[in-house]
Scaffold this motif. Structure first.
Motif, PDB file in Angstrom:
ATOM      1  N   ALA A  73       0.830  -1.202   0.000  1.00  0.00           N
ATOM      2  CA  ALA A  73       0.000   0.000   0.000  1.00  0.00           C
ATOM      3  C   ALA A  73       0.868   1.257   0.000  1.00  0.00           C
ATOM      4  N   ARG A  74       1.968   1.246   0.760  1.00  0.00           N
ATOM      5  CA  ARG A  74       2.856   2.405   0.783  1.00  0.00           C
ATOM      6  C   ARG A  74       3.559   2.590  -0.561  1.00  0.00           C
ATOM      7  N   ILE A  75       3.944   1.478  -1.191  1.00  0.00           N
ATOM      8  CA  ILE A  75       4.572   1.568  -2.508  1.00  0.00           C
ATOM      9  C   ILE A  75       3.594   2.159  -3.526  1.00  0.00           C
ATOM     10  N   ALA A  76       2.338   1.699  -3.498  1.00  0.00           N
ATOM     11  CA  ALA A  76       1.331   2.228  -4.417  1.00  0.00           C
ATOM     12  C   ALA A  76       1.095   3.712  -4.172  1.00  0.00           C
ATOM     13  N   ALA A  77       1.099   4.126  -2.894  1.00  0.00           N
ATOM     14  CA  ALA A  77       0.933   5.549  -2.588  1.00  0.00           C
ATOM     15  C   ALA A  77       2.099   6.358  -3.143  1.00  0.00           C
TER      16      ALA A  77
ATOM     17  N   ARG B 154      -2.412  -2.736  -6.380  1.00  0.00           N
ATOM     18  CA  ARG B 154      -2.847  -1.745  -5.403  1.00  0.00           C
ATOM     19  C   ARG B 154      -2.995  -0.378  -6.055  1.00  0.00           C
ATOM     20  N   HIS B 155      -2.046  -0.049  -6.946  1.00  0.00           N
ATOM     21  CA  HIS B 155      -2.020   1.267  -7.561  1.00  0.00           C
ATOM     22  C   HIS B 155      -3.209   1.473  -8.490  1.00  0.00           C
ATOM     23  N   ALA B 156      -3.568   0.417  -9.223  1.00  0.00           N
ATOM     24  CA  ALA B 156      -4.628   0.551 -10.219  1.00  0.00           C
ATOM     25  C   ALA B 156      -6.013   0.341  -9.634  1.00  0.00           C
TER      26      ALA B 156
ATOM     27  N   GLY C  81      13.454   4.764 -10.927  1.00  0.00           N
ATOM     28  CA  GLY C  81      14.153   4.447  -9.687  1.00  0.00           C
ATOM     29  C   GLY C  81      13.276   3.688  -8.730  1.00  0.00           C
ATOM     30  N   PRO C  82      13.846   3.199  -7.624  1.00  0.00           N
ATOM     31  CA  PRO C  82      13.075   2.422  -6.653  1.00  0.00           C
ATOM     32  C   PRO C  82      12.122   3.308  -5.868  1.00  0.00           C
ATOM     33  N   ILE C  83      10.967   2.735  -5.550  1.00  0.00           N
ATOM     34  CA  ILE C  83       9.961   3.450  -4.782  1.00  0.00           C
ATOM     35  C   ILE C  83       9.651   2.656  -3.532  1.00  0.00           C
ATOM     36  N   THR C  84       9.506   3.303  -2.418  1.00  0.00           N
ATOM     37  CA  THR C  84       9.145   2.626  -1.183  1.00  0.00           C
ATOM     38  C   THR C  84       8.568   3.636  -0.212  1.00  0.00           C
TER      39      THR C  84
END
Length: 418
Positions: free
Chosen positions: A323-327, A351-353, A385-388
């Motif tokens: 959920a945090r990655i999608a945010a 989660r994102h879509a 780049g990486p997302i977290t």
């Protein structure tokens, strides 16, 4: 197919879990009910407790995963085969054999083939079971359930051989890979998919039941042989071992749910062993033997509940990470449809879509259809780049191409939907 009736009415995850939990419990009851002419009811009840008490059964029963339902299909298929082989007049068992095997083939064609091999061999080798009707029903069940897979193979992959080759490539090369140690690492509730399996084997006590299962299975087969019903216990053992072969010897990764069909079939001879053990001792010691068996079963259930709690906690933490990655993806301006790659890429775009939850009475905007395939991600996009959502950014996190997503969205918005 299983969840379609409910998803047509609601998108509630909680309702889906409750629905599948009730459905899986009813399915296990019906699968064991097929065996009522083969084994005493106390044995079947204990087999149901042992299988349903496994943490992996409780975790995946309320989920839309195929392995649990392949396990139930295997129980029904083997039970129907044994009944039809022993009594040619049992038309109900013969009729049930084909659909049970077809259901397994529809869910996992490869599992259905491994399941059917011992039954086909028994129908050809055992003199009193040598009936072409049984072989015909087995072949018909496999063909009926696997027809969709075969048609898709020719339409999308260029044939069955090409699809099998592609599957082998995706699996990392199907061949001689001893994955017993990999499965041992997944028995404590985490990881649920060990690929690549580089984690150490930490919770070794969680595997005690796993090592006891072959011993109790052998005891159950020996007890059945003394009671002149060897086939009733031996065939489910052979089918269970056959189902376990590809996951223990042919792939180099593992997940605990892979062996659910084998566990379901082995539960019957294990229950045979546990119920026969007290009768094998002196009459004055039988009460103590029954008590010891009850304590062992209770300890197993308590241990499995602990593993379940651990696994659920790990899964909940992982869902929070997704959920945090999608945010973070949304905060960076990434909008679907887009391409996300990386170790955690599969759940993150989901989660994102996914549309946000809305209160009752509001409407949702239907998603826009896209008429062109996603463009390839550029090696040097404007943002890559990486997302977290964590303070410390992992190097192997999901990565998304902002430029690719923007260009794809623009293409989708200007094209007419098909």
């Amino acid at each position: 197919m299983l969840i379609a009736p409910l998803t047509a009415l609601t998108s509630s995850t909680f309702a889906l879990r409750v629905y599948l939990a009730v459905l899986s419990g009813a399915g296990l009851y019906l699968a064991l009910w097929v065996w009522r002419r083969l084994r005493p009811m106390p044995v079947l009840a204990l087999a149901g407790v042992l299988f349903a008490g496994l943490w992996v059964t409780q975790l995946y029963g309320p989920q839309a995963m195929p392995n649990f339902w392949v396990a139930l299909s295997g129980l029904v298929a083997v039970g129907c085969f044994l009944r039809a082989a022993a009594d040619p007049s049992d038309l109900g068992a013969l009729v049930g054999l084909g659909p049970a095997l077809a259901a397994a083939a529809l869910l996992r064609p490869s599992d259905a083939v491994w399941l059917s091999l011992p039954m086909a061999a028994a129908a050809l080798v055992v003199p009193r079971w040598r009936r072409m009707t049984l072989v015909t029903v087995l072949v018909a069940g496999l063909a009926l359930g696997g027809a969709q897979w075969i048609v898709e193979a020719y339409l999308s992959y260029g044939g069955v051989a090409a699809r099998l080759h592609r599957s082998s490539v995706v699996e990392g090369g199907i061949g001689w890979h001893v994955a017993v140690g990999v499965q041992l690492r997944t028995l404590a509730g985490s990881p649920k998919l060990c690929r690549p399996c580089t984690v150490p084997w930490r919770h070794r006590t969680a595997a005690i039941w796993w090592f006891l299962t072959p011993v109790l299975t052998l005891c159950g087969v020996l007890a059945a042989a003394r009671a002149r019903r060897l086939a009733v216990s031996l065939l489910p053992v052979l089918c269970g071992l056959s189902l376990a072969i590809p996951y223990l010897l042919l792939i180099d990764y593992g997940a605990p749910r892979f062996l659910l069909p084998a566990y379901a079939l082995l539960a019957v001879p294990v229950a045979d062993a546990l119920t026969a053990a007290p009768r094998a001792v002196r009459p004055e010691a039988r009460s103590a033997a029954f008590a010891l068996g009850a304590v062992l079963v209770a300890a197993q259930l308590v241990s499995q509940h602990g593993n379940l709690t651990h696994g659920v906690r790990i899964a909940a933490d992982g869902n929070g990470d997704y959920a945090r990655i999608a945010a973070d993806l949304r905060n960076h301006g990434v909008r679907p449809p887009c391409l996300v790659t990386g170790r955690l890429a599969t759940p993150s775009p989901t989660r994102h879509a996914a549309p946000p939850d809305r209160s009752p009475g509001t409407t949702r905007t239907p998603p826009r259809r896209r008429s062109s395939p996603l463009p390839a991600v550029s090696r040097s996009p404007s943002w890559y780049g990486p997302i977290t959502g964590r303070r410390r950014t992992p190097a192997a996190g999901p990565r998304a191409s902002h430029r690719a997503c923007e260009s794809t969205t623009a293409t989708a918005s200007t094209s007419r939907p098909r």
